[in-house]
Design a protein around this motif. Structure first.
Motif, PDB file in Angstrom:
ATOM      1  N   THR A   1      19.432   4.083 -15.939  1.00  0.00           N
ATOM      2  CA  THR A   1      19.590   3.737 -14.530  1.00  0.00           C
ATOM      3  C   THR A   1      18.839   4.731 -13.651  1.00  0.00           C
ATOM      4  O   THR A   1      18.222   4.349 -12.653  1.00  0.00           O
ATOM      5  CB  THR A   1      21.086   3.718 -14.165  1.00  0.00           C
TER       6      THR A   1
ATOM      7  N   ASP B   1      18.904  -3.954 -13.952  1.00  0.00           N
ATOM      8  CA  ASP B   1      19.791  -2.975 -14.574  1.00  0.00           C
ATOM      9  C   ASP B   1      20.957  -3.684 -15.253  1.00  0.00           C
ATOM     10  O   ASP B   1      21.885  -4.132 -14.584  1.00  0.00           O
ATOM     11  CB  ASP B   1      20.301  -1.989 -13.526  1.00  0.00           C
ATOM     12  N   GLU B   2      20.917  -3.787 -16.543  1.00  0.00           N
ATOM     13  CA  GLU B   2      21.959  -4.427 -17.344  1.00  0.00           C
ATOM     14  C   GLU B   2      22.466  -5.705 -16.680  1.00  0.00           C
ATOM     15  O   GLU B   2      23.662  -5.853 -16.430  1.00  0.00           O
ATOM     16  CB  GLU B   2      23.134  -3.458 -17.568  1.00  0.00           C
TER      17      GLU B   2
HETATM   18 MG   LIG Z   1      23.241   2.581 -16.271  1.00  0.00          MG
END
Ligand SMILES: [Mg+2]
Ligand SMILES: Nc1ncnc2c1ncn2[C@@H]1O[C@H](COP(=O)(O)OP(=O)(O)O)[C@@H](O)[C@H]1O
Lengths: 283, 381
Positions: free
Chosen positions: B63, B178-179
């Motif tokens: 991240t 992000d994910e």
């Molecule tokens: Mg993360």
């Protein structure tokens, strides 16, 4: 075994308090419709004379002043409190956060009288503000700050600010910072991101804060009493004068009742006015 | 339509993008939070039009890297370039990046259409053009007809599409995710992965995708960057990462792997000869630097690279069947074995016959089926 074993134990104190409040309110209501017997603390028979007397322009003026002062105070508190609440919520580091929180809530810890007297020290003719301005040569005669609505509003904003900041901070802390980041990634500068995303999402907090500030100021007594010095009167000061200077309890009671109704009415009006804003916030 | 899924790996290497530099370029980028080094000296080139996945365990710095590219964080040192421009000091709102947030971050007070239009409004495009682009993008993510709903009236998968449409509407230089699929259930996740890949191919947008799910990384990416403890461990195509891990961490993090005790026989240039039981195996020598012939090594070998030793085979090791686990398309066979560092070996059989053929307690001789394995010096313990 009962499903909620502590329910009764936890609810009882609240119930007792509620009973006491209702009883007090009932007494006030009852007094408001009784006749005043000059020279006696006991009321006479039932009558609506007290309410009729309230129609005099003198009293209407006080009600209007009160609403106006509450309104100005609520608006000023919002304008000052919003940036503070925003900084409080977005500040990084636990130390900075707690430091800000303590500074913000300090006015609540000072007693009302102490706090008000300190404003007298600041605002008086020989007070801090005037002394400094005189010494700097910016004014020739002391400014009249005491016994003015300006002084009263200033002191009221001071004591209302913590409540406003806490309510706004509660609302702002529920707004995911990712909303602002999303806005920025889409090309909105910090100001536009704030205006188009954070501000609308915080409207429920603004509505709650303004209403509470309004109600909070409506009941102010010591501040207008000491700083207004009889020149700036709010409903509670009038009640005090009638009740404890003239000992006209029935009239004071009817004034209280009308004041209460007015406060509720104003708050309902305020909420209705702010409803369109609230629909903008997250449901 | 060109299909770049087939041109992964070797071909891409022989055809670097114009200029020979990455479309997104990180040079020695570091970021710390207090004492925590979230990213250490990361140097990385993301090629124009590829899907690059950042893969690693939680806390690995994925991240942080993404936020540095987006501009939400400033690096402590190093430089970032996008499309040849230095952007290290450029704020996010001037970077022209599309970000898909893990929790979508759809503006709850705006309709679907207003969400998608937001970035276009910020660019002060004329109204008809905004309307045209919004319709176009919503069609791309198959959300036509939901324009006037609010995000709260949508399912998780639909919200995801709106978020994707909002990020894509501005035709970003880089798409950052992000994910994005971690909150979806398994079926939906699979179809969203496919759809994302299709859309990405159609638009050819350079994409950086973060995940901690190795199977997602393997199936979705043109290239994978494995990150752990703030360091880039390996960069390569899914095949390279899976078949030729260069670090012990990568070998054990990506995919299932058996770790068997073996011995280094000899090193011959780029190849090393490993002895395991009676079997001999060639592995890359690069991961065995500093090992003398005769030294104990650990062989990392995938379950599908192991098979039953038949007569005439060189047996690598033996094990006793301790459990079966039925996986639908195949059966996982768990063996208890002295040869494995963990005491367990995992083998894989298509169909269900393995359960009947080798009941629990059967002794099995194992051979190496292929040559795709890597070895690392034995850990000191
Ligand atoms: Mg993360
Ligand atoms: N804002 C922050 N403040 C302090 N530490 C952080 C912050 N963001 C990330 N970290 C730390 O940096 C490391 C990397 O975090 P992150 O990039 O979020 O990892 P990942 O996304 O791979 O899970 C972690 O150890 C994390 O605790």
């Amino acid at each position: 075994m009962p499903r909620r074993p502590f329910l009764r134990a936890f609810v009882s104190p609240a119930a007792l308090c509620a009973i006491a409040f209702v009883a007090a309110m009932a007494a006030v209501l009852q007094f408001s419709v009784r006749a005043y017997i000059p020279g006696s603390l006991d009321p006479g028979g039932f009558t609506l004379v007290n309410f009729a007397a309230l129609l005099k322009p003198l009293y209407g003026r006080v009600f209007l002043d009160t609403v106006w002062i509450c309104f100005i105070t609520a608006v000023c508190t919002l304008v000052i409190g919003y940036p503070v609440a925003y900084a409080l919520v977005r500040a990084k580091g636990a130390f900075l956060k707690s430091a800000m929180l303590i500074v913000v809530v300090t006015p609540l810890f000072l007693g009302e009288v102490v706090r008000t007297y300190s404003w007298i020290v600041v605002l008086g003719n020989n007070g801090f503000v005037n002394t400094v301005l005189l010494k700097l040569g910016m004014i020739e005669r002391p400014l009249q700050l005491m016994f003015t609505s300006f002084g009263v509003v200033l002191a009221l904003v001071h004591v209302t600010l913590p409540v406003m900041v806490i309510m706004l901070a509660a609302a702002l802390s529920h707004i995911d910072p990712d909303y602002e980041r999303a806005a920025e990634s889409l090309g909105a500068g910090p100001i536009r991101a704030f205006l188009s995303v954070t501000l609308p999402l915080s409207t429920p907090g603004i509505v709650a804060g303004v209403t509470t500030a309004f109600a909070w100021t409506f009941s102010a007594f010591a501040t207008p009493q000491l700083i207004g010095g009889g020149q700036v009167n709010m409903v509670s000061n009038l009640v005090y004068q009638l009740g404890f200077a003239s000992f006209n309890f029935p009239f004071a009671a009817s004034l209280s009742v009308v004041g209460l109704v007015l406060a509720f009415g104003m708050i309902a009006l305020l909420r209705a006015g702010l409803r369109p804003l609230e629909a903008v916030g997250p449901q | 339509m060109k299909n770049r899924a087939e041109t992964s790996g070797i071909e891409q290497k022989s055809a670097p993008p114009a200029g020979g530099q990455g479309f997104v370029r990180l040079e020695g980028v570091s970021k710390r939070f207090g004492d925590v080094v979230a990213l250490h000296e990361a140097t990385l080139d993301v090629r124009r039009g590829e899907i690059l996945t950042l893969l690693g365990p939680s806390g690995g710095g994925k991240t942080t890297l993404l936020n540095l590219v987006a501009g939400f964080l400033l690096p402590d040192s190093g430089a970032i370039h996008i499309a040849g421009q230095p952007v290290t000091e450029v704020p996010p709102y001037r970077r022209e990046i599309g970000v898909l947030f893990q929790n979508y971050a759809l503006f709850p007070h705006m309709s679907v259409a207003a969400n998608v239009a937001y970035g276009l409004r910020m660019r002060r495009l004329p109204r008809p053009e905004i309307a045209r682009k919004v319709a176009e993008t919503l069609a791309l993510v198959r959300l036509v007809g939901l324009e006037n709903r609010t995000p709260r009236q949508l399912s998780g998968g639909q919200q995801q599409r709106v978020a994707l449409a909002r990020a894509l509407a501005i035709s970003p230089k880089v798409l950052l995710l992000d994910e994005p699929f971690s909150a979806l259930d398994k079926n939906l996740r699979g179809s969203m992965q496919l759809e994302l890949k299709e859309i990405q191919r159609k638009l050819g947008v350079t994409t950086i995708f973060v995940t901690h799910d190795q199977s997602e990384a393997l199936s979705l990416s043109d290239r994978i960057v494995v990150l752990s403890e703030g360091r880039i461990r390996q960069v390569g195509t899914p095949g390279e990462i899976y078949r030729r891990p260069t670090e012990r961490f990568v070998a054990s993090f990506v995919g299932d792997v058996n770790v068997l005790r073996a011995r280094l026989e000899e090193v011959d240039g780029e190849a090393a000869q490993i002895a395991i039981g009676a079997a001999k195996l060639a592995v890359p020598a690069g991961t065995l630097r500093g090992c003398a012939p005769g030294a104990p090594v650990e062989l990392f070998i995938r379950p599908e690279q192991l098979r039953l030793a038949e007569t005439g085979d060189e047996t690598a090791c033996e094990g006793v069947v301790s459990a079966h686990s039925y996986q639908g398309g195949h059966v996982d066979l768990h063996l208890a074995s002295e040869a494995a560092v963990s005491g367990r070996i995992l083998m894989r059989w298509p169909g269900t016959e393995a359960i009947a053929r080798w009941p629990v307690g059967t002794r099995i001789a194992v051979a190496c089926a292929g040559t795709e394995a890597v070895a690392f010096p034995a850990s000191p313990s």
